[in-house]
Design a protein around this motif. Structure first.
Motif, PDB file in Angstrom:
ATOM      1  N   SER A 271      24.209 -11.031  19.961  1.00  0.00           N
ATOM      2  CA  SER A 271      23.584 -10.835  21.265  1.00  0.00           C
ATOM      3  C   SER A 271      23.228 -12.157  21.937  1.00  0.00           C
TER       4      SER A 271
ATOM      5  N   MET B  50      29.308  -7.613  29.018  1.00  0.00           N
ATOM      6  CA  MET B  50      28.079  -7.636  29.810  1.00  0.00           C
ATOM      7  C   MET B  50      27.329  -6.335  29.579  1.00  0.00           C
ATOM      8  N   LEU B  51      26.055  -6.449  29.182  1.00  0.00           N
ATOM      9  CA  LEU B  51      25.263  -5.255  28.890  1.00  0.00           C
ATOM     10  C   LEU B  51      24.267  -4.916  29.999  1.00  0.00           C
ATOM     11  N   SER B  52      23.623  -5.929  30.560  1.00  0.00           N
ATOM     12  CA  SER B  52      22.626  -5.622  31.595  1.00  0.00           C
ATOM     13  C   SER B  52      22.223  -6.887  32.341  1.00  0.00           C
ATOM     14  N   THR B  53      21.743  -6.689  33.554  1.00  0.00           N
ATOM     15  CA  THR B  53      21.086  -7.737  34.327  1.00  0.00           C
ATOM     16  C   THR B  53      19.833  -7.128  34.931  1.00  0.00           C
ATOM     17  N   VAL B  54      18.676  -7.614  34.524  1.00  0.00           N
ATOM     18  CA  VAL B  54      17.397  -7.119  35.022  1.00  0.00           C
ATOM     19  C   VAL B  54      16.607  -8.309  35.548  1.00  0.00           C
TER      20      VAL B  54
ATOM     21  N   THR C  76      17.052 -11.847  33.938  1.00  0.00           N
ATOM     22  CA  THR C  76      17.509 -11.796  32.547  1.00  0.00           C
ATOM     23  C   THR C  76      18.865 -11.121  32.447  1.00  0.00           C
ATOM     24  N   ARG C  77      19.783 -11.786  31.764  1.00  0.00           N
ATOM     25  CA  ARG C  77      21.119 -11.239  31.515  1.00  0.00           C
ATOM     26  C   ARG C  77      21.313 -11.049  30.017  1.00  0.00           C
ATOM     27  N   ARG C  78      21.955  -9.960  29.641  1.00  0.00           N
ATOM     28  CA  ARG C  78      22.231  -9.686  28.236  1.00  0.00           C
ATOM     29  C   ARG C  78      23.735  -9.462  28.052  1.00  0.00           C
ATOM     30  N   TYR C  79      24.283 -10.148  27.045  1.00  0.00           N
ATOM     31  CA  TYR C  79      25.681 -10.011  26.678  1.00  0.00           C
ATOM     32  C   TYR C  79      25.772  -9.701  25.183  1.00  0.00           C
TER      33      TYR C  79
END
Length: 263
Positions: A179, A200-204, A207-210
């Motif tokens: 992660s 790409m999992l999320s952008t909030v 904050t970005r999560r890959y």
């Protein structure tokens, strides 16, 4: 335990220069070959192309280096299997338990960090114990650069980086599988090779999560309800974040238009 930084820098430079010719062919082959099947590649293997390649200095464990107004620059060789007597270990951080003690803790208030980190493993993979190697780097006012090297077969690692006002650059081994959690009000840039291996999992908000690697392998690497594989967490309030593989060419510097259109 404190390692003399000047001595380590000299040793790192000598070893990397000596090993450059031996590892160049292996690195080129790695670039041309397709990535490994992460579902079967459970643990890291040496990125040097040879299990006989040695780290640049003697390894240590639970190393803590805390400075106030100076930069931290050096080469740090960590063997998470090494046992250190309790009376030689540094004090725990506030709220930290013995089980949460960092294998490497670098902290400076007003200064940059440039860390060449070597993680030492063993010849063959063994069943994972549920404990990752944990690395923490932080600076209130300075940029941070972290390069991760692997020797032999290592366990998964967690790299946690905080820089309030500085740019963060992380160079990962090709075997990284896990992660990315990246938080900044500025731009975030992943190299082309890394993006090809990432989902790409999320952008909030900021904050970005890959996820790097095969997402189908996630269920095999859970410890309870938590991910127990490799993990990179970066927080930089007012600095850019750049992530690439350590054997990739340096990414172009951010210009005016790249800041506008950067992912």
């Amino acid at each position: 335990m404190i390692i003399l930084e000047k001595q380590l820098q000299d040793e790192c430079a000598e070893v990397e220069e000596a090993g450059k010719d031996q590892t160049e062919a292996a690195n080129n082959a790695m670039d041309d070959a397709p990535p490994p099947a992460y579902s079967t590649h459970v643990q890291h293997t040496s990125s040097s192309g040879s299990t006989e390649f040695q780290p640049p200095s003697k390894p240590t464990n639970f190393l803590s280096l805390v400075l106030k107004d100076k930069p931290i620059r050096g080469c740090y060789v960590i063997d998470p299997r090494m046992e250190i007597p309790l009376n030689l270990l540094p004090p725990l951080n506030t709220g930290e338990t013995d089980q949460e003690r960092k294998n490497l803790f670098l902290r400076t208030k007003d200064g940059s960090i440039d860390a060449d980190i070597w993680l030492v493993g063993q010849e063959e993979a063994t069943p994972r114990s549920g404990r990752r190697t944990t690395l923490s780097l932080s600076s209130d006012d300075g940029s941070i650069t972290a390069k991760i090297n692997t020797v032999k077969v290592i366990a998964p690692f967690l790299l946690d980086i905080y820089s309030r006002d500085g740019r963060v650059t992380v160079l990962l081994p090709r075997s990284f599988h896990g992660s990315l959690l990246l938080t900044t009000r500025q731009s975030t840039k992943l190299s082309d090779d890394l993006m090809q291996q990432s989902t790409m999992l999320s952008t909030v908000e900021h904050t970005r999560r890959y996820f790097v690697g095969d997402t189908g392998d996630v269920s095999h690497r859970l410890f309870g309800n938590d991910w127990n594989g490799d993990e990179l967490k970066v927080v930089s309030r007012d600095g850019r974040i750049i992530i690439r593989y350590k054997d990739e060419a340096e990414l172009p510097k951010f210009g005016f238009f790249s800041r506008i259109f950067s992912s």
